[in-house]
Design a protein around this motif. Structure first.
Motif, PDB file in Angstrom:
ATOM      1  N   GLY A  27      96.632  -3.199 -31.325  1.00 50.46           N
ATOM      2  CA  GLY A  27      96.606  -4.519 -30.729  1.00 50.46           C
ATOM      3  C   GLY A  27      95.223  -5.124 -30.555  1.00 50.46           C
ATOM      4  N   LEU A  28      94.182  -4.256 -30.508  1.00 52.09           N
ATOM      5  CA  LEU A  28      92.849  -4.765 -30.171  1.00 52.09           C
ATOM      6  C   LEU A  28      91.825  -4.680 -31.292  1.00 52.09           C
ATOM      7  N   LEU A  29      91.951  -3.706 -32.168  1.00 50.09           N
ATOM      8  CA  LEU A  29      90.935  -3.503 -33.205  1.00 50.09           C
ATOM      9  C   LEU A  29      91.335  -4.246 -34.474  1.00 50.09           C
ATOM     10  N   ARG A  30      90.831  -5.447 -34.608  1.00 50.17           N
ATOM     11  CA  ARG A  30      91.109  -6.273 -35.786  1.00 50.17           C
ATOM     12  C   ARG A  30      89.793  -6.809 -36.326  1.00 50.17           C
ATOM     13  N   PRO A  31      89.744  -7.146 -37.614  1.00 50.28           N
ATOM     14  CA  PRO A  31      88.476  -7.569 -38.229  1.00 50.28           C
ATOM     15  C   PRO A  31      87.836  -8.779 -37.558  1.00 50.28           C
ATOM     16  N   ASP A  32      88.626  -9.671 -36.986  1.00 49.08           N
ATOM     17  CA  ASP A  32      88.070 -10.907 -36.433  1.00 49.08           C
ATOM     18  C   ASP A  32      87.840 -10.844 -34.925  1.00 49.08           C
ATOM     19  N   THR A  33      87.845  -9.641 -34.352  1.00 42.10           N
ATOM     20  CA  THR A  33      87.672  -9.509 -32.905  1.00 42.10           C
ATOM     21  C   THR A  33      86.352  -8.810 -32.580  1.00 42.10           C
ATOM     22  N   LEU A  34      85.980  -8.859 -31.314  1.00 41.39           N
ATOM     23  CA  LEU A  34      84.761  -8.207 -30.843  1.00 41.39           C
ATOM     24  C   LEU A  34      84.874  -6.695 -30.879  1.00 41.39           C
ATOM     25  N   TRP A  35      86.067  -6.168 -30.625  1.00 43.81           N
ATOM     26  CA  TRP A  35      86.215  -4.732 -30.407  1.00 43.81           C
ATOM     27  C   TRP A  35      86.242  -3.966 -31.719  1.00 43.81           C
ATOM     28  N   THR A  36      85.375  -2.964 -31.830  1.00 45.21           N
ATOM     29  CA  THR A  36      85.194  -2.236 -33.080  1.00 45.21           C
ATOM     30  C   THR A  36      85.713  -0.801 -33.031  1.00 45.21           C
ATOM     31  N   SER A  37      85.778  -0.212 -31.850  1.00 49.18           N
ATOM     32  CA  SER A  37      86.314   1.138 -31.719  1.00 49.18           C
ATOM     33  C   SER A  37      86.894   1.299 -30.328  1.00 49.18           C
ATOM     34  N   LEU A  38      87.873   2.173 -30.203  1.00 47.44           N
ATOM     35  CA  LEU A  38      88.516   2.427 -28.904  1.00 47.44           C
ATOM     36  C   LEU A  38      88.891   3.889 -28.831  1.00 47.44           C
ATOM     37  N   GLU A  39      88.385   4.551 -27.809  1.00 45.24           N
ATOM     38  CA  GLU A  39      88.647   5.979 -27.616  1.00 45.24           C
ATOM     39  C   GLU A  39      89.154   6.214 -26.198  1.00 45.24           C
ATOM     40  N   VAL A  40      90.157   7.062 -26.078  1.00 42.60           N
ATOM     41  CA  VAL A  40      90.680   7.459 -24.770  1.00 42.60           C
ATOM     42  C   VAL A  40      90.457   8.958 -24.606  1.00 42.60           C
ATOM     43  N   VAL A  41      89.778   9.357 -23.528  1.00 40.45           N
ATOM     44  CA  VAL A  41      89.580  10.773 -23.240  1.00 40.45           C
ATOM     45  C   VAL A  41      90.378  11.136 -21.995  1.00 40.45           C
ATOM     46  N   GLU A  42      90.778  12.382 -21.907  1.00 41.90           N
ATOM     47  CA  GLU A  42      91.596  12.830 -20.786  1.00 41.90           C
ATOM     48  C   GLU A  42      90.826  12.774 -19.474  1.00 41.90           C
ATOM     49  N   SER A  43      89.607  13.279 -19.495  1.00 41.87           N
ATOM     50  CA  SER A  43      88.815  13.313 -18.269  1.00 41.87           C
ATOM     51  C   SER A  43      87.342  13.361 -18.628  1.00 41.87           C
ATOM     52  N   THR A  44      86.527  12.698 -17.824  1.00 42.54           N
ATOM     53  CA  THR A  44      85.084  12.768 -18.011  1.00 42.54           C
ATOM     54  C   THR A  44      84.423  12.445 -16.687  1.00 42.54           C
ATOM     55  N   GLY A  45      83.136  12.736 -16.608  1.00 35.50           N
ATOM     56  CA  GLY A  45      82.421  12.408 -15.387  1.00 35.50           C
ATOM     57  C   GLY A  45      82.316  10.911 -15.209  1.00 35.50           C
ATOM     58  N   SER A  46      81.773  10.225 -16.212  1.00 41.01           N
ATOM     59  CA  SER A  46      81.577   8.781 -16.146  1.00 41.01           C
ATOM     60  C   SER A  46      81.586   8.203 -17.550  1.00 41.01           C
ATOM     61  N   THR A  47      82.444   7.223 -17.796  1.00 49.76           N
ATOM     62  CA  THR A  47      82.470   6.579 -19.112  1.00 49.76           C
ATOM     63  C   THR A  47      81.161   5.819 -19.346  1.00 49.76           C
ATOM     64  N   ASN A  48      80.562   5.279 -18.298  1.00 52.09           N
ATOM     65  CA  ASN A  48      79.285   4.581 -18.469  1.00 52.09           C
ATOM     66  C   ASN A  48      78.198   5.531 -18.947  1.00 52.09           C
ATOM     67  N   THR A  49      78.134   6.698 -18.322  1.00 53.89           N
ATOM     68  CA  THR A  49      77.129   7.685 -18.725  1.00 53.89           C
ATOM     69  C   THR A  49      77.333   8.101 -20.164  1.00 53.89           C
TER      70      THR A  49
END
Length: 302
Positions: A27-49
């Motif tokens: 739904g989000l990763l299309r050639p004409d959109t801003l979003w280029t990659s999308l990853e979902v992880v089970e758990s992490t300390g901080s997605t920002n880090t």
């Protein structure tokens, strides 16, 4: 015997299903959109880090989205921690490269993310969202028991349901968002916290909410870039002011270094700073610090 990973099992909380990464990418990763990659992880300390480290290593392209089902060391402003049960909220970061936009205008990006999240959630969740300067998302949560206000409906109190953190990394900026979606009252981390569910959201489907936020973010980021980062020309400054619960209130700004400043919040400046009118008649712009709402239009504590 309970398996050690029971809390992360997709069957452990059927009211909180895992995100469908395939559907989100479709739904989000299309050639004409801003979003280029999308990853979902089970758990992490901080997605920002994590995303900032990738950006500094040259391993993240503009439009990268990193989502965690659980954050164990989520960070907010002033190094505050942000924790919530697995799959109870949206915890994600995006990487943006404003490019030729003058660096002094980049400070608008986290505020832009606030406008995007508030407008996206208002549509998708059907909840009235507001912004506390600079980077908090607020909802109205009914008091318990619900008193009836002068207008005949249940009155509520403002609660923080989300926060935004921006940090420079690589050639751009990583913006992280943490939003409480389905947290129940006994799961809230603080008395001042809330969630979309407690605010009466018509939908707490995290995929629907995430798509709405990212599409809104793409819209506002595109408008801001098209205006060369001019918050006024892009409509961003007016939109932020219209949704800002801090304006028209008496507030206390707790500033870096331990000092504080009390005044009436009268405007959001062209540079994104909060402008306070103090008792001595001066107008003082505030660029950083913690804001405490003291009195609103009705004169009560908030």
């Amino acid at each position: 015997m309970t398996p050690p990973d029971a809390s992360h099992n997709r069957w452990s909380d059927l009211d909180r299903p895992p995100l469908n990464v395939t559907a989100l990418r479709r739904g989000l990763l299309r050639p004409d959109t801003l979003w280029t990659s999308l990853e979902v992880v089970e758990s992490t300390g901080s997605t920002n880090t994590d995303l900032a480290e990738r950006a500094r290593a040259g391993a993240a392209a503009e439009g990268a989205v990193l989502i965690a089902e659980e954050q164990t060391a989520g960070r907010g402003r002033l190094e505050r921690t942000w924790t919530a049960p697995p799959r109870s909220g949206l915890f994600f970061s995006v990487y943006l490269e404003p490019g030729d936009i003058p660096p002094e205008r980049w400070g608008w990006v986290p505020l832009l993310a606030g406008v995007a999240a508030a407008t996206g959630l208002a549509k998708a969740a059907g909840v009235d969202m507001s912004l506390k300067w600079p980077n908090d998302l607020l909802v109205q949560v009914p008091r318990t028991p619900d008193p009836v206000g002068p207008g005949g409906g249940p009155s509520g109190e403002e609660r923080k349901t989300g926060g935004i953190l921006g940090e420079f990394a690589g050639d751009g900026i990583v913006v992280g968002l943490g939003i409480n979606v389905s947290l129940r009252a006994d799961e809230l981390p603080a008395p001042t916290a809330g969630s979309l569910a407690l605010a009466g959201a018509v939908s707490t489907d995290r995929e629907t909410l995430l798509r709405a936020i990212l599409r809104s973010l793409e819209h506002w980021y595109g408008a801001w870039k098209a205006a060369d980062g001019d918050a006024a020309a892009s409509g961003l400054q007016a939109a932020y002011a219209a949704g800002c619960a801090t304006l028209d209130r008496t507030v206390r700004a707790e500033l870096p270094g331990g000092s504080s400043l009390v005044g009436d919040a009268v405007a959001i400046g062209g540079d994104g700073r909060l402008v306070l009118a103090t008792e001595d008649g001066l107008r003082q712009p505030v660029s950083a610090g913690d804001i405490v709402h003291l009195r609103g239009a009705a004169g009560g504590l908030t």
